[in-house]
Design a protein around this motif. Structure first.
Motif, mmCIF file in Angstrom:
data_model
loop_
_atom_site.group_PDB
_atom_site.id
_atom_site.type_symbol
_atom_site.label_atom_id
_atom_site.label_comp_id
_atom_site.label_asym_id
_atom_site.label_seq_id
_atom_site.Cartn_x
_atom_site.Cartn_y
_atom_site.Cartn_z
ATOM 1 N N ILE A 111 0.963 -0.995 -0.056
ATOM 2 C CA ILE A 111 -0.109 0.052 0.294
ATOM 3 C C ILE A 111 1.266 1.274 0.208
ATOM 4 N N GLU A 112 0.324 2.657 -0.405
ATOM 5 C CA GLU A 112 0.799 3.526 -0.178
ATOM 6 C C GLU A 112 2.108 4.098 0.473
ATOM 7 N N ASN A 113 1.463 3.843 1.995
ATOM 8 C CA ASN A 113 2.810 4.072 3.296
ATOM 9 C C ASN A 113 4.039 3.275 3.167
#
Length: 172
Positions: A111-113
């Motif tokens: 995921i993005e983080n």
């Protein structure tokens, strides 16, 4: 008198098992270090270590995700979380099922983080309404007479939410 001694012995055995489970959980958390982890490699190693438990029911475990998913996390906590989930499936979810019918799916993605989303599911018998409401309570178990301590899902939820600062939810 003999019957009372047997009851006392069973109760003391369960108490000893619960204390051991608490000690193992505490030790794993105390010795856990933040590290870079390749998620697929972690699951491959975990599944090898649980082979003796999953082979009894000939559980098919599918890992669904790219090999390059990497996270910075605590491998000991992740091992404990997924060990508890898999053993819950084997001992509770697949209890009344025939071998070769039991399936577990573990799906993961980056995921993005820099974290990962991991979804665990099985095709077991599911949870009763009461179990759905109480499964995260410490000492709640549907297998008390079979040696269940009722700590597995409590530990899973605690590690995910408190140690890893993640989100845990039961899906229908």
């Amino acid at each position: 008198c003999h019957e009372n001694l047997e009851i006392l012995h069973n109760m003391l055995s369960r108490a000893a098992e619960m204390i051991t489970n608490f000690k193992v959980a505490a030790e794993n958390q105390a010795n856990d270090v933040l590290e870079n982890i390749m998620v697929k490699n972690l699951f491959d190693a975990l599944l090898k270590s649980l082979k003796h438990e999953t082979k009894k029911k000939r559980v098919v475990i599918a890992l669904n995700g790219p090999a390059d998913v990497a996270i910075k996390s605590y491998s000991g906590s992740l091992y404990q979380i997924f060990t508890n989930l898999i053993l819950n499936s084997v001992f509770h979810g697949f209890d009344a099922m025939e071998p070769d019918e039991c399936q577990i799916n573990i799906t993961f993605r980056q995921i993005e983080n820099g974290g990962a989303e991991i979804i665990y599911s099985d095709n077991g018998i599911g949870l009763s309404t009461e179990a759905k409401q109480r499964i995260l309570e410490p000492f709640y178990t549907t297998k008390r007479k079979s040696g269940g301590s009722g700590l597995g899902m409590y530990i899973v939820n605690n590690l995910i939410t408190n140690k890893l600062h993640g989100n845990f939810s039961l899906l229908e």
